[in-house]
Design a protein around this motif. Sequence first.
Motif, short mmCIF file in Angstrom:
data_model
loop_
_atom_site.label_atom_id
_atom_site.label_comp_id
_atom_site.label_asym_id
_atom_site.label_seq_id
_atom_site.Cartn_x
_atom_site.Cartn_y
_atom_site.Cartn_z
N MET A 114 0.89 -1.27 0.07
CA MET A 114 -0.09 0.22 0.02
C MET A 114 0.89 1.02 0.11
N ARG A 115 0.46 2.20 -0.66
CA ARG A 115 1.08 3.49 -0.83
C ARG A 115 0.72 4.21 0.27
N THR A 116 1.65 5.01 0.89
CA THR A 116 1.09 5.93 2.09
C THR A 116 1.07 7.39 1.72
N ASN A 117 1.20 7.58 0.32
CA ASN A 117 1.12 9.12 -0.04
C ASN A 117 -0.08 9.19 -0.92
N GLN A 118 -0.92 8.41 -0.83
CA GLN A 118 -2.02 8.34 -1.75
C GLN A 118 -3.53 8.40 -1.03
N ILE A 119 -4.36 9.36 -1.41
CA ILE A 119 -5.70 9.37 -0.74
C ILE A 119 -6.51 8.16 -1.22
N THR A 120 -7.28 7.69 -0.22
CA THR A 120 -8.16 6.72 -0.74
C THR A 120 -9.75 7.22 -0.63
N ARG A 121 -10.54 6.81 -1.90
CA ARG A 121 -11.82 7.54 -1.79
C ARG A 121 -12.83 6.06 -0.66
N VAL A 122 -13.58 6.66 -0.03
CA VAL A 122 -14.64 5.89 0.73
C VAL A 122 -15.90 5.78 0.07
N ASP A 123 -15.78 5.05 -1.24
CA ASP A 123 -17.11 4.86 -1.93
C ASP A 123 -17.40 3.40 -2.32
N GLN A 124 -18.18 3.26 -3.41
CA GLN A 124 -18.37 1.84 -3.68
C GLN A 124 -17.67 1.42 -4.65
N SER A 125 -16.63 2.11 -5.30
CA SER A 125 -15.76 1.85 -6.36
C SER A 125 -14.92 0.67 -6.10
N VAL A 126 -14.50 0.11 -5.09
CA VAL A 126 -13.85 -1.07 -4.79
C VAL A 126 -14.96 -2.32 -4.91
N ALA A 127 -14.21 -3.48 -4.93
CA ALA A 127 -15.12 -4.75 -5.04
C ALA A 127 -15.97 -4.84 -3.74
N LYS A 128 -17.24 -5.27 -4.11
CA LYS A 128 -18.38 -5.38 -3.14
C LYS A 128 -17.95 -6.93 -2.58
N LEU A 129 -18.01 -6.92 -1.27
CA LEU A 129 -18.36 -8.33 -0.61
C LEU A 129 -19.53 -8.47 -0.03
N ALA A 130 -20.22 -9.70 -0.53
CA ALA A 130 -21.65 -10.03 -0.15
C ALA A 130 -21.20 -10.84 1.15
N ASP A 131 -21.85 -10.55 2.07
CA ASP A 131 -21.75 -11.18 3.28
C ASP A 131 -23.19 -11.67 3.81
N THR A 132 -23.25 -12.65 4.62
CA THR A 132 -24.38 -13.02 5.23
C THR A 132 -24.18 -13.09 6.79
N ILE A 133 -25.37 -12.56 7.58
CA ILE A 133 -25.68 -12.46 8.95
C ILE A 133 -25.63 -14.08 9.43
N PRO A 134 -24.70 -14.48 10.24
CA PRO A 134 -24.87 -15.76 10.91
C PRO A 134 -26.31 -15.91 11.50
N ALA A 135 -26.72 -17.11 11.35
CA ALA A 135 -28.13 -17.32 11.94
C ALA A 135 -28.15 -17.07 13.31
N GLU A 136 -27.15 -17.29 14.09
CA GLU A 136 -27.35 -17.18 15.63
C GLU A 136 -27.23 -15.88 15.83
N LYS A 137 -27.00 -14.89 15.01
CA LYS A 137 -26.86 -13.53 15.20
C LYS A 137 -27.91 -12.75 14.88
N LEU A 138 -28.94 -13.47 14.03
CA LEU A 138 -30.11 -12.80 13.38
C LEU A 138 -31.32 -13.16 14.08
N ILE A 139 -31.80 -11.95 14.52
CA ILE A 139 -33.05 -11.94 14.99
C ILE A 139 -34.40 -11.92 14.26
N SER A 140 -34.37 -11.08 13.50
CA SER A 140 -35.67 -10.86 12.38
C SER A 140 -34.77 -10.30 11.17
N GLY A 141 -35.55 -10.46 10.01
CA GLY A 141 -35.53 -9.76 8.82
C GLY A 141 -34.59 -10.59 7.82
#
Length: 123
Positions: free
Chosen positions: A1-28
């Motif tokens: 990683m370059r330390t002299n580069q600014i990083t945008r905090v947007d959705q231009s990076v790869a999206k990681l799909a995730d799933t809430i583990p069943a033991e944590k999900l209360i509803s929805g």
Amino acid sequence: MRTNQITRVDQSVAKLADTIPAEKLISGKSPTSLWNAFSDTSEQFYVGQWSSEACKLHVSYSENELCVLVEGTVRMENSDGESWTFVAGDAFVIPAGFAGTWESVTPVRKIYAAFEAAPDPGA
């Protein structure tokens, strides 16, 4: 990683799909999306965006997290029954050690900055 580069905090990076583990999900629905835009070289500090559909889940934070709610409404409740409601435009910090529930009352998108302290080698 370059330390002299600014990083945008947007959705231009790869999206990681995730799933809430069943033991944590209360509803929805359990699918969430994560766009991790930045990780420091120590891998203790992360910045990006996270989104979910309406849901309620058990949470237990080992990291300190700054949240800036971009869309939606969130209701959080700690294990003592205290609750907070946040709407788009609100910014809040969840401290390491917080335990309770996170409820995405509506579809939610947040910008996050999270810091996970290094484990204590003497512990």
